[in-house]
Enzyme design. Structure first.
Site, short mmCIF file in Angstrom:
data_model
loop_
_atom_site.label_atom_id
_atom_site.label_comp_id
_atom_site.label_asym_id
_atom_site.label_seq_id
_atom_site.Cartn_x
_atom_site.Cartn_y
_atom_site.Cartn_z
N LYS A 18 4.68 2.69 -5.33
CA LYS A 18 3.10 3.80 -5.59
C LYS A 18 3.60 4.33 -6.38
CE LYS A 18 3.31 1.86 -0.92
NZ LYS A 18 2.46 1.83 0.70
N ASP B 79 10.13 -2.16 9.14
CA ASP B 79 9.69 -1.61 8.41
C ASP B 79 8.19 -1.29 9.42
OD1 ASP B 79 7.80 -0.41 6.61
OD2 ASP B 79 5.98 -2.43 6.89
N GLU C 56 12.00 -8.22 4.12
CA GLU C 56 10.85 -7.34 5.12
C GLU C 56 10.61 -7.92 6.80
OE1 GLU C 56 6.99 -5.04 3.84
OE2 GLU C 56 6.80 -6.47 5.19
N ARG D 135 -1.92 20.83 -22.22
CA ARG D 135 -2.60 20.73 -21.28
C ARG D 135 -1.56 19.07 -21.87
NH1 ARG D 135 -2.04 21.20 -16.91
NH2 ARG D 135 -3.79 22.74 -17.43
N LYS E 84 8.38 -9.53 1.56
CA LYS E 84 6.95 -8.61 2.14
C LYS E 84 6.71 -9.51 2.51
CE LYS E 84 5.56 -4.86 0.75
NZ LYS E 84 6.56 -3.90 1.72
#
Length: 339
Positions: free
Chosen positions: A153, A264, A218, A118, A185
């Site tokens: 992410k 963005d 950004e 697994r 950002k």
């Protein structure tokens, strides 16, 4: 690290090497996964039902079509648990596999194969799912200048494996972590008091330490983009890279250290537009940037259906968080037979 040397030696079935990272240890990740599964008592099902000394063979079988990734990681799971288990790989990372194809064969202790099964499949199925979607996106933008990137992410603890899978699928990596790129950002801009203040702070910091890292800013609107372009222009348009990705900065000469501008969410969903996405603002942004020596990256609303129309605006990079945060694992099974 030892794992990198061992991986390099397995080039026959793992031809795409992992991304760089100064501290990441795949063996530690594998050991933690095995320990998590074993708990405080081990595999009580296998220990109670399979006699010690039982030998077995097993096959890894693709149950859906996709791009294989994570072969070496799966191989290492068995090696860490029981080096006596032998694996023969019939497919290699990056291969397109079809449902019903055998990927690899294992032989050795039945108990070891069952315990490792697994954990090995979890790594390989996730990485193959990421590689499969990445390959589809790369093919979708073929013929444009766009390069497909992932983001940060990723699953905590699996960052390098997720990004490795993107490479296997034919994409490129965005920054690996917080250390290898300055990425200003919206929240940094808000906390710093504006774009100009944030950029100055980043440039002063790097110059003060005598380091150079790619610096991305950004922008979410055309007005924010104009602010960044004004900084570049005031510095003599210095510091950016052209088509190469991650080019040299202008830190030593006093020019701007900005290497990339993120555009963005400069798209919006529209049922009447090609690909269901209105990219008119993105086109305007690219026209504003013109021939300035700075890389361009689009993000937001990136799907398999929209990535082509985004690429056709002329951006150099397209980042897609869904490659790693919404992955559909490739269906792979392991079937065992005792001897």
């Amino acid at each position: 690290m030892q794992w990198r040397q061992d991986c390099q030696a397995a080039e026959a079935f793992a031809p795409v090497g992992p991304p760089p990272h100064p501290t990441y240890d795949v063996y530690a990740v594998i050991d933690a996964a095995l320990a998590e599964d074993a708990g405080d008592f081990g595999d009580i099902t296998t220990l109670s039902t399979v006699p010690e000394g039982t030998q077995a063979t097993a096959t890894f079988l693709a149950k859906a079509a996709g791009v294989l990734a994570g072969s070496w990681v799966a191989h290492a799971v068995f090696a860490r648990l029981d080096p006596a288990v032998q694996l023969q790989w019939l497919k290699k990372d990056g291969d397109l596999v079809q449902a019903g194809q055998i990927i690899a064969e294992a032989s050795g202790s039945a108990r070891s194969i069952l315990v490792a099964e697994r954990v090995a499949l979890n790594f390989m199925q996730r990485m193959s799912g990421i590689a499969s979607l990445t390959r589809q996106m790369v093919l979708a933008v073929q013929g444009t200048r766009a390069t497909v990137l992932e983001t940060r992410k990723t699953v905590p603890g699996l960052r390098l494996l997720d990004k490795w899978a993107v490479l296997i699928g034919g994409g490129q990596n965005h920054r690996i972590g917080l250390y290898d790129m300055v990425m200003i950002k919206d929240n940094h801009i808000a906390a710093a008091g504006g774009i100009a203040a944030a950029v100055k702070g980043a440039e002063d910091y790097m110059r003060g330490l005598g380091i150079q890292r790619p610096l991305e800013v950004e922008t979410r609107t055309l007005d924010e983009l104009r602010e960044v372009l004004a900084i570049l222009d005031a510095a003599g348009n210095g510091g950016g890279a052209s088509d190469g990705g991650g080019g040299s900065s202008g830190g030593s000469s006093g020019g701007s250290m900005i290497t990339r501008v993120m555009l963005d969410n400069m798209t919006r969903k529209s049922s009447g537009a090609p690909g269901g996405l209105d990219v008119s603002t993105l086109h305007q942004a690219m026209a504003l940037i013109g021939d300035r020596k700075v890389e361009t990256e689009a993000s937001g609303n990136v799907t398999l259906e929209t990535v082509r129309v985004i690429a056709e605006t002329g951006v150099q990079f397209i980042s897609c968080g869904a490659l790693t945060h919404s992955v559909t694992a490739l269906d792979i099974s392991l079937n065992i037979q005792t001897q």
